[in-house]
Design a protein around this motif. Structure first.
Motif, PDB file in Angstrom:
ATOM      1  N   GLU A   6       0.809  -1.212   0.000  1.00 13.44           N
ATOM      2  CA  GLU A   6       0.000   0.000   0.000  1.00 13.44           C
ATOM      3  C   GLU A   6       0.847   1.269   0.000  1.00 13.44           C
ATOM      4  OE1 GLU A   6      -3.269  -0.029   2.755  1.00 13.44           O
ATOM      5  OE2 GLU A   6      -3.408  -2.208   2.621  1.00 13.44           O
ATOM      6  N   VAL A   7       2.176   1.143   0.103  1.00 13.89           N
ATOM      7  CA  VAL A   7       3.053   2.315   0.070  1.00 13.89           C
ATOM      8  C   VAL A   7       3.649   2.491  -1.321  1.00 13.89           C
ATOM      9  CG1 VAL A   7       5.151   3.332   1.031  1.00 13.89           C
ATOM     10  CG2 VAL A   7       3.559   2.133   2.514  1.00 13.89           C
ATOM     11  N   TRP A  29       6.195 -14.720  -8.377  1.00 16.24           N
ATOM     12  CA  TRP A  29       6.972 -14.305  -7.222  1.00 16.24           C
ATOM     13  C   TRP A  29       6.127 -13.291  -6.484  1.00 16.24           C
ATOM     14  CZ3 TRP A  29       9.417 -15.458 -11.765  1.00 16.24           C
ATOM     15  CH2 TRP A  29      10.494 -16.336 -11.696  1.00 16.24           C
ATOM     16  N   LEU A  30       5.803 -13.591  -5.219  1.00 20.59           N
ATOM     17  CA  LEU A  30       4.957 -12.703  -4.438  1.00 20.59           C
ATOM     18  C   LEU A  30       5.821 -11.810  -3.551  1.00 20.59           C
ATOM     19  CD1 LEU A  30       2.228 -15.254  -3.330  1.00 20.59           C
ATOM     20  CD2 LEU A  30       2.126 -13.634  -5.205  1.00 20.59           C
ATOM     21  N   PRO A  31       5.429 -10.549  -3.373  1.00 19.85           N
ATOM     22  CA  PRO A  31       6.185  -9.677  -2.482  1.00 19.85           C
ATOM     23  C   PRO A  31       6.016 -10.108  -1.034  1.00 19.85           C
ATOM     24  CG  PRO A  31       4.194  -8.588  -3.199  1.00 19.85           C
ATOM     25  CD  PRO A  31       4.275  -9.870  -3.953  1.00 19.85           C
ATOM     26  N   ASN A  32       7.008  -9.827  -0.212  1.00 17.27           N
ATOM     27  CA  ASN A  32       6.970 -10.177   1.207  1.00 17.27           C
ATOM     28  C   ASN A  32       6.182  -9.101   1.939  1.00 17.27           C
ATOM     29  OD1 ASN A  32       7.407 -11.131   3.743  1.00 17.27           O
ATOM     30  ND2 ASN A  32       9.630 -10.904   3.703  1.00 17.27           N
ATOM     31  N   LEU A  33       4.869  -9.286   2.058  1.00 20.42           N
ATOM     32  CA  LEU A  33       4.004  -8.300   2.685  1.00 20.42           C
ATOM     33  C   LEU A  33       3.803  -8.611   4.161  1.00 20.42           C
ATOM     34  CD1 LEU A  33       1.208  -7.863   0.012  1.00 20.42           C
ATOM     35  CD2 LEU A  33       3.196  -6.429   0.400  1.00 20.42           C
ATOM     36  N   GLN A  34       3.821  -7.565   4.967  1.00 22.69           N
ATOM     37  CA  GLN A  34       3.579  -7.675   6.399  1.00 22.69           C
ATOM     38  C   GLN A  34       2.448  -6.731   6.762  1.00 22.69           C
ATOM     39  OE1 GLN A  34       5.400  -9.891   8.230  1.00 22.69           O
ATOM     40  NE2 GLN A  34       6.421 -10.403   6.312  1.00 22.69           N
ATOM     41  N   THR A  35       1.542  -7.170   7.629  1.00 27.37           N
ATOM     42  CA  THR A  35       0.489  -6.309   8.125  1.00 27.37           C
ATOM     43  C   THR A  35       1.025  -5.567   9.342  1.00 27.37           C
ATOM     44  OG1 THR A  35      -1.172  -7.884   7.377  1.00 27.37           O
ATOM     45  CG2 THR A  35      -1.883  -6.223   8.942  1.00 27.37           C
ATOM     46  N   VAL A  36       1.035  -4.235   9.253  1.00 31.24           N
ATOM     47  CA  VAL A  36       1.573  -3.424  10.344  1.00 31.24           C
ATOM     48  C   VAL A  36       0.570  -2.336  10.715  1.00 31.24           C
ATOM     49  CG1 VAL A  36       3.998  -3.774   9.757  1.00 31.24           C
ATOM     50  CG2 VAL A  36       2.775  -1.864   8.764  1.00 31.24           C
ATOM     51  N   ARG A  37       0.639  -1.898  11.973  1.00 26.05           N
ATOM     52  CA  ARG A  37      -0.142  -0.742  12.413  1.00 26.05           C
ATOM     53  C   ARG A  37       0.716   0.475  12.133  1.00 26.05           C
ATOM     54  NH1 ARG A  37      -0.939  -0.306  17.771  1.00 26.05           N
ATOM     55  NH2 ARG A  37      -2.809   0.932  17.543  1.00 26.05           N
ATOM     56  N   ALA A  38       0.211   1.375  11.304  1.00 30.09           N
ATOM     57  CA  ALA A  38       0.992   2.539  10.914  1.00 30.09           C
ATOM     58  C   ALA A  38       0.132   3.792  10.978  1.00 30.09           C
ATOM     59  CB  ALA A  38       1.531   2.355   9.499  1.00 30.09           C
ATOM     60  N   GLU A  39       0.799   4.933  11.119  1.00 25.93           N
ATOM     61  CA  GLU A  39       0.102   6.212  11.095  1.00 25.93           C
ATOM     62  C   GLU A  39      -0.081   6.635   9.649  1.00 25.93           C
ATOM     63  OE1 GLU A  39       1.552   9.391  13.484  1.00 25.93           O
ATOM     64  OE2 GLU A  39       1.989   8.065  15.164  1.00 25.93           O
ATOM     65  N   VAL A  40      -1.356   6.796   9.237  1.00 19.84           N
ATOM     66  CA  VAL A  40      -1.680   7.233   7.887  1.00 19.84           C
ATOM     67  C   VAL A  40      -2.546   8.479   8.020  1.00 19.84           C
ATOM     68  CG1 VAL A  40      -2.779   6.603   5.718  1.00 19.84           C
ATOM     69  CG2 VAL A  40      -1.633   4.852   7.076  1.00 19.84           C
ATOM     70  N   ASN A  41      -2.025   9.624   7.588  1.00 15.09           N
ATOM     71  CA  ASN A  41      -2.724  10.917   7.679  1.00 15.09           C
ATOM     72  C   ASN A  41      -3.162  11.232   9.105  1.00 15.09           C
ATOM     73  OD1 ASN A  41      -2.433  11.227   4.910  1.00 15.09           O
ATOM     74  ND2 ASN A  41      -4.373  10.219   4.481  1.00 15.09           N
ATOM     75  N   GLY A  42      -2.313  10.934  10.072  1.00 16.85           N
ATOM     76  CA  GLY A  42      -2.603  11.255  11.462  1.00 16.85           C
ATOM     77  C   GLY A  42      -3.414  10.226  12.224  1.00 16.85           C
ATOM     78  N   CYS A  50       5.294  -3.946   2.082  1.00 17.46           N
ATOM     79  CA  CYS A  50       6.398  -4.855   1.768  1.00 17.46           C
ATOM     80  C   CYS A  50       7.572  -4.564   2.695  1.00 17.46           C
ATOM     81  CB  CYS A  50       6.803  -4.733   0.302  1.00 17.46           C
ATOM     82  SG  CYS A  50       7.544  -3.179  -0.174  1.00 17.46           S
ATOM     83  N   THR A  51       8.405  -5.546   2.906  1.00 15.41           N
ATOM     84  CA  THR A  51       9.521  -5.410   3.835  1.00 15.41           C
ATOM     85  C   THR A  51      10.557  -4.420   3.321  1.00 15.41           C
ATOM     86  OG1 THR A  51      10.496  -7.380   2.841  1.00 15.41           O
ATOM     87  CG2 THR A  51       9.249  -7.666   4.872  1.00 15.41           C
ATOM     88  N   ARG A  52      10.597  -4.193   2.038  1.00 18.77           N
ATOM     89  CA  ARG A  52      11.521  -3.210   1.477  1.00 18.77           C
ATOM     90  C   ARG A  52      11.167  -1.802   1.962  1.00 18.77           C
ATOM     91  NH1 ARG A  52      12.602  -2.985  -4.929  1.00 18.77           N
ATOM     92  NH2 ARG A  52      13.590  -4.964  -4.469  1.00 18.77           N
ATOM     93  N   CYS A  53       9.859  -1.487   2.007  1.00 17.57           N
ATOM     94  CA  CYS A  53       9.407  -0.184   2.502  1.00 17.57           C
ATOM     95  C   CYS A  53       9.634  -0.057   4.009  1.00 17.57           C
ATOM     96  CB  CYS A  53       7.929   0.041   2.185  1.00 17.57           C
ATOM     97  SG  CYS A  53       7.607   0.325   0.436  1.00 17.57           S
ATOM     98  N   LEU A  54       9.417  -1.154   4.750  1.00 16.42           N
ATOM     99  CA  LEU A  54       9.657  -1.125   6.191  1.00 16.42           C
ATOM    100  C   LEU A  54      11.131  -0.860   6.489  1.00 16.42           C
ATOM    101  CD1 LEU A  54       7.526  -4.087   7.529  1.00 16.42           C
ATOM    102  CD2 LEU A  54       7.193  -1.676   8.006  1.00 16.42           C
ATOM    103  N   LYS A  55      12.008  -1.534   5.768  1.00 18.79           N
ATOM    104  CA  LYS A  55      13.439  -1.403   5.995  1.00 18.79           C
ATOM    105  C   LYS A  55      13.934  -0.015   5.598  1.00 18.79           C
ATOM    106  CE  LYS A  55      17.634  -4.063   5.246  1.00 18.79           C
ATOM    107  NZ  LYS A  55      18.222  -5.205   4.554  1.00 18.79           N
ATOM    108  N   ALA A  56      13.329   0.563   4.550  1.00 23.47           N
ATOM    109  CA  ALA A  56      13.742   1.882   4.068  1.00 23.47           C
ATOM    110  C   ALA A  56      13.199   3.010   4.931  1.00 23.47           C
ATOM    111  CB  ALA A  56      13.281   2.065   2.632  1.00 23.47           C
ATOM    112  N   GLY A  57      12.295   2.696   5.860  1.00 27.22           N
ATOM    113  CA  GLY A  57      11.755   3.723   6.741  1.00 27.22           C
ATOM    114  C   GLY A  57      10.662   4.558   6.109  1.00 27.22           C
ATOM    115  N   LYS A  58       9.989   4.024   5.100  1.00 27.36           N
ATOM    116  CA  LYS A  58       8.914   4.756   4.438  1.00 27.36           C
ATOM    117  C   LYS A  58       7.598   4.707   5.208  1.00 27.36           C
ATOM    118  CE  LYS A  58      10.720   3.963  -0.202  1.00 27.36           C
ATOM    119  NZ  LYS A  58      10.449   3.379  -1.517  1.00 27.36           N
TER     120      LYS A  58
END
Length: 63
Positions: A6-7, A29-42, A50-58
């Motif tokens: 979703e990012v 090939w499926l992306p490594n998706l993780q369900t996380v609680r995140a702040e979206v628009n406050g 995906c874990t790539r976005c988590l690791k990159a700090g996005k």
């Protein structure tokens, strides 16, 4: 539910599985998706990232 980040929008990729005898069959090939609680628009939401976005700090994780 779509297997899509979703990012960054990253989704499945397709290609060929190649056997020892070089027979080609389609595979995904499926992306490594993780369900996380995140702040979206406050507000805090559960999103699939995906874990790539988590690791990159996005993603701003909610505590």
């Amino acid at each position: 539910m779509a297997r899509r980040c979703e990012v960054c929008g990253r989704g499945p990729q397709v290609g060929n599985k190649i056997s020892h005898s070089h027979i080609l069959t389609k595979r995904r090939w499926l992306p490594n998706l993780q369900t996380v609680r995140a702040e979206v628009n406050g507000s805090v939401k559960r999103i699939r990232v995906c874990t790539r976005c988590l690791k990159a700090g996005k993603v701003k994780r909610a505590i």
